[in-house]
Design a protein around this motif. Structure first.
Motif, PDB file in Angstrom:
ATOM      1  N   ALA A 182       1.277  -0.939  -0.159  1.00  0.00           N
ATOM      2  CA  ALA A 182      -0.395   0.004  -0.287  1.00  0.00           C
ATOM      3  C   ALA A 182       0.988   0.853   0.225  1.00  0.00           C
ATOM      4  N   GLU A 183       0.624   2.115  -0.723  1.00  0.00           N
ATOM      5  CA  GLU A 183       1.380   3.264  -0.755  1.00  0.00           C
ATOM      6  C   GLU A 183       1.112   4.015   0.561  1.00  0.00           C
ATOM      7  N   ARG A 184       2.275   4.607   0.316  1.00  0.00           N
ATOM      8  CA  ARG A 184       1.588   5.672   1.591  1.00  0.00           C
ATOM      9  C   ARG A 184       1.917   8.183   1.958  1.00  0.00           C
ATOM     10  N   SER A 185       1.285   8.155   2.425  1.00  0.00           N
ATOM     11  CA  SER A 185       1.276  10.106   2.448  1.00  0.00           C
ATOM     12  C   SER A 185       1.342  10.304   3.600  1.00  0.00           C
ATOM     13  N   LEU A 186       2.318  10.806   4.236  1.00  0.00           N
ATOM     14  CA  LEU A 186       1.874  11.960   5.332  1.00  0.00           C
ATOM     15  C   LEU A 186       0.298  13.039   4.544  1.00  0.00           C
ATOM     16  N   ASP A 187      -0.850  13.044   5.537  1.00  0.00           N
ATOM     17  CA  ASP A 187      -1.451  13.704   4.874  1.00  0.00           C
ATOM     18  C   ASP A 187      -1.687  15.551   6.226  1.00  0.00           C
ATOM     19  N   LEU A 188      -1.343  15.823   6.312  1.00  0.00           N
ATOM     20  CA  LEU A 188      -1.337  16.806   7.680  1.00  0.00           C
ATOM     21  C   LEU A 188      -2.199  18.152   6.932  1.00  0.00           C
ATOM     22  N   GLU A 189      -2.128  19.394   7.928  1.00  0.00           N
ATOM     23  CA  GLU A 189      -3.095  20.285   7.500  1.00  0.00           C
ATOM     24  C   GLU A 189      -2.438  21.128   6.741  1.00  0.00           C
ATOM     25  N   ALA A 190      -2.678  22.374   5.772  1.00  0.00           N
ATOM     26  CA  ALA A 190      -2.512  23.234   4.845  1.00  0.00           C
ATOM     27  C   ALA A 190      -1.158  24.513   5.857  1.00  0.00           C
ATOM     28  N   GLY A 191       0.039  24.951   5.753  1.00  0.00           N
ATOM     29  CA  GLY A 191       0.944  25.526   6.139  1.00  0.00           C
ATOM     30  C   GLY A 191       1.724  25.004   7.699  1.00  0.00           C
ATOM     31  N   THR A 192       1.660  23.224   7.612  1.00  0.00           N
ATOM     32  CA  THR A 192       2.394  23.140   8.876  1.00  0.00           C
ATOM     33  C   THR A 192       3.929  22.951   8.845  1.00  0.00           C
ATOM     34  N   PRO A 193       4.702  23.319   9.669  1.00  0.00           N
ATOM     35  CA  PRO A 193       6.212  23.837   8.932  1.00  0.00           C
ATOM     36  C   PRO A 193       6.980  22.616   8.660  1.00  0.00           C
ATOM     37  N   ALA A 194       7.913  23.212   8.024  1.00  0.00           N
ATOM     38  CA  ALA A 194       8.437  21.552   7.381  1.00  0.00           C
ATOM     39  C   ALA A 194       9.211  20.873   8.909  1.00  0.00           C
ATOM     40  N   THR A 195       9.461  22.094   9.626  1.00  0.00           N
ATOM     41  CA  THR A 195      10.482  21.190  10.933  1.00  0.00           C
ATOM     42  C   THR A 195       9.387  20.374  11.193  1.00  0.00           C
ATOM     43  N   THR A 196       7.856  20.277  11.754  1.00  0.00           N
ATOM     44  CA  THR A 196       7.022  19.888  11.918  1.00  0.00           C
ATOM     45  C   THR A 196       7.447  18.336  11.320  1.00  0.00           C
ATOM     46  N   ILE A 197       7.253  18.831   9.548  1.00  0.00           N
ATOM     47  CA  ILE A 197       6.329  17.691   8.521  1.00  0.00           C
ATOM     48  C   ILE A 197       7.862  16.530   8.819  1.00  0.00           C
ATOM     49  N   ARG A 198       9.533  17.561   8.792  1.00  0.00           N
ATOM     50  CA  ARG A 198       9.793  16.114   8.911  1.00  0.00           C
ATOM     51  C   ARG A 198       9.812  15.565  10.058  1.00  0.00           C
ATOM     52  N   GLU A 199       9.613  16.084  11.528  1.00  0.00           N
ATOM     53  CA  GLU A 199       9.438  15.169  12.774  1.00  0.00           C
ATOM     54  C   GLU A 199       7.881  14.032  12.950  1.00  0.00           C
ATOM     55  N   SER A 200       7.457  14.445  12.197  1.00  0.00           N
ATOM     56  CA  SER A 200       6.280  13.502  11.322  1.00  0.00           C
ATOM     57  C   SER A 200       6.591  12.809  11.084  1.00  0.00           C
ATOM     58  N   LYS A 201       7.514  12.865   9.785  1.00  0.00           N
ATOM     59  CA  LYS A 201       8.232  11.624   8.560  1.00  0.00           C
ATOM     60  C   LYS A 201       9.412  10.859   9.955  1.00  0.00           C
ATOM     61  N   ARG A 202      10.131  11.154  10.670  1.00  0.00           N
ATOM     62  CA  ARG A 202       9.956  10.096  11.391  1.00  0.00           C
ATOM     63  C   ARG A 202       9.608   9.522  13.088  1.00  0.00           C
ATOM     64  N   VAL A 203       8.572   9.755  13.135  1.00  0.00           N
ATOM     65  CA  VAL A 203       7.047   9.235  13.693  1.00  0.00           C
ATOM     66  C   VAL A 203       7.217   8.256  12.879  1.00  0.00           C
ATOM     67  N   VAL A 204       6.475   8.378  11.680  1.00  0.00           N
ATOM     68  CA  VAL A 204       5.450   7.447  10.652  1.00  0.00           C
ATOM     69  C   VAL A 204       7.172   6.557   9.929  1.00  0.00           C
ATOM     70  N   GLU A 205       8.451   6.641  10.505  1.00  0.00           N
ATOM     71  CA  GLU A 205       9.360   5.581  10.032  1.00  0.00           C
ATOM     72  C   GLU A 205       9.420   4.364  11.434  1.00  0.00           C
ATOM     73  N   ALA A 206       9.222   5.101  12.917  1.00  0.00           N
ATOM     74  CA  ALA A 206       9.256   4.663  13.744  1.00  0.00           C
ATOM     75  C   ALA A 206       8.576   3.845  14.075  1.00  0.00           C
ATOM     76  N   MET A 207       7.355   4.186  13.862  1.00  0.00           N
ATOM     77  CA  MET A 207       6.228   3.327  13.617  1.00  0.00           C
ATOM     78  C   MET A 207       5.895   2.270  12.686  1.00  0.00           C
ATOM     79  N   GLY A 208       7.101   2.390  11.928  1.00  0.00           N
ATOM     80  CA  GLY A 208       6.813   1.396  10.764  1.00  0.00           C
ATOM     81  C   GLY A 208       6.667   0.985   9.657  1.00  0.00           C
ATOM     82  N   LEU A 209       5.251   2.246   9.632  1.00  0.00           N
ATOM     83  CA  LEU A 209       4.981   2.804   7.860  1.00  0.00           C
ATOM     84  C   LEU A 209       5.529   3.450   7.386  1.00  0.00           C
ATOM     85  N   ALA A 210       6.801   3.526   7.058  1.00  0.00           N
ATOM     86  CA  ALA A 210       6.961   4.800   5.962  1.00  0.00           C
ATOM     87  C   ALA A 210       7.613   3.085   4.753  1.00  0.00           C
TER      88      ALA A 210
END
Length: 85
Positions: free
Chosen positions: A57-85
């Motif tokens: 299954a394809e995965r995409s990070l689906d966040l609110e518009a205007g989410t800061p880049a630093t928050t997006i990077r942190e979210s990516k790390r969280v998703v990777e840690a969950m085993g979902l990346a």
């Protein structure tokens, strides 16, 4: 659980039932009627998602518009840690 708050089926019933049909998923969290929260900031049972989401299954990070880049990077790390990346 946002869908449940609006009268939808619980994720715990939907995922096992339809996992084989899932081809992609927008990853975001939800709490009550609030949606598109950062993964881990809401009520989504990520263990359940990890157990049932097909590897193909394809995965995409689906966040609110205007989410800061630093928050997006942190979210990516969280998703990777969950085993979902």
């Amino acid at each position: 659980r946002a869908a449940e708050a609006m009268g939808g089926e619980p994720l715990a019933l939907l995922l096992p039932k339809f996992a084989a049909r899932v081809s992609g998923l927008g990853l975001h969290d939800a709490r009550g009627r609030r949606s598109h929260l950062l993964p881990g900031d809401g009520d989504v049972d990520w263990r359940l998602v990890t157990e049932h989401l097909p590897r193909r299954a394809e995965r995409s990070l689906d966040l609110e518009a205007g989410t800061p880049a630093t928050t997006i990077r942190e979210s990516k790390r969280v998703v990777e840690a969950m085993g979902l990346a």
